[in-house]
Scaffold this motif. Sequence first.
Motif, PDB file in Angstrom:
ATOM      1  N   ALA A  51      13.221   2.737  11.676  1.00  0.00           N
ATOM      2  CA  ALA A  51      12.489   2.785  10.412  1.00  0.00           C
ATOM      3  C   ALA A  51      11.199   1.998  10.595  1.00  0.00           C
ATOM      4  CB  ALA A  51      13.334   2.193   9.290  1.00  0.00           C
ATOM      5  N   CYS A  52      10.096   2.625  10.255  1.00  0.00           N
ATOM      6  CA  CYS A  52       8.771   2.044  10.470  1.00  0.00           C
ATOM      7  C   CYS A  52       8.136   1.658   9.138  1.00  0.00           C
ATOM      8  CB  CYS A  52       7.885   3.055  11.200  1.00  0.00           C
ATOM      9  SG  CYS A  52       8.553   3.524  12.815  1.00  0.00           S
ATOM     10  N   PRO A  53       7.106   0.832   9.168  1.00  0.00           N
ATOM     11  CA  PRO A  53       6.451   0.399   7.940  1.00  0.00           C
ATOM     12  C   PRO A  53       5.387   1.394   7.483  1.00  0.00           C
ATOM     13  CG  PRO A  53       5.479  -0.750   9.786  1.00  0.00           C
ATOM     14  CD  PRO A  53       6.598   0.097  10.338  1.00  0.00           C
ATOM     15  N   LEU A  54       5.812   2.633   7.242  1.00  0.00           N
ATOM     16  CA  LEU A  54       4.869   3.685   6.885  1.00  0.00           C
ATOM     17  C   LEU A  54       5.016   4.077   5.421  1.00  0.00           C
ATOM     18  CD1 LEU A  54       5.266   6.046   9.985  1.00  0.00           C
ATOM     19  CD2 LEU A  54       3.589   4.210   9.627  1.00  0.00           C
ATOM     20  N   ALA A  55       3.887   4.309   4.784  1.00  0.00           N
ATOM     21  CA  ALA A  55       3.848   4.864   3.442  1.00  0.00           C
ATOM     22  C   ALA A  55       4.106   6.363   3.537  1.00  0.00           C
ATOM     23  CB  ALA A  55       2.482   4.589   2.820  1.00  0.00           C
TER      24      ALA A  55
END
Length: 147
Positions: A51-55
Motif C-alpha cells: 500500500a502506497c501513499p497515493l491519492a
Amino acid sequence: MGADLYSERVTRFLEAAETAVDGKPSLSDVAEYAYVAITPPGRSLVHVAGACPLAPDGTTVAIGDVRGQAARCVENLVQSLAAAGAGLGDVVKTTVYVASAEQADLVAAWEVVRDAIAPHRPPSTLLGVAALGYDDQLVEIEAVAAV
C-alpha cells in the motif's frame, strides 16, 4: 486439523517463542509485535500488494512527511483489505518499508502502523530502503491477512 489440535499447536508455538529452548535465552519481550502467527484451518490467505501513499488521482500525498505517508498507506491498505472481505484485525503479517536510513523515520512510520492495527499485534518487519517506486514516496506497507 480439529480446533482443539489447532489451539494446542498455537499455544505450543507461542510458548516456544517466549521461553528458553535448549538452554538458550527466550526472545525479547520489547518487540511491539508477535514473533509468530499461525493461520487457522479453513482460512484463506490474502496477499496485499504494498500500500502506497497515493491519492486517487495517483499523486503522492504528504511529501516529505513519513507519518503522513504512513497514515495514507494505512488508509489504502484498509481499502485493499476490505475489497477482499478482510480488515486490519485479519492481518497475520506486515512489512513496512521506509525510504530512509534514519532510525527516527523508521520508528515514526512504525508508530503509525502499530497504532492503526492495535490492539492486534501481527508479526511485522520494519526496514529502511534506498528508494521506493513512486516520486517522493517514503513509505509502503505490505500485508498478508487470513479470512
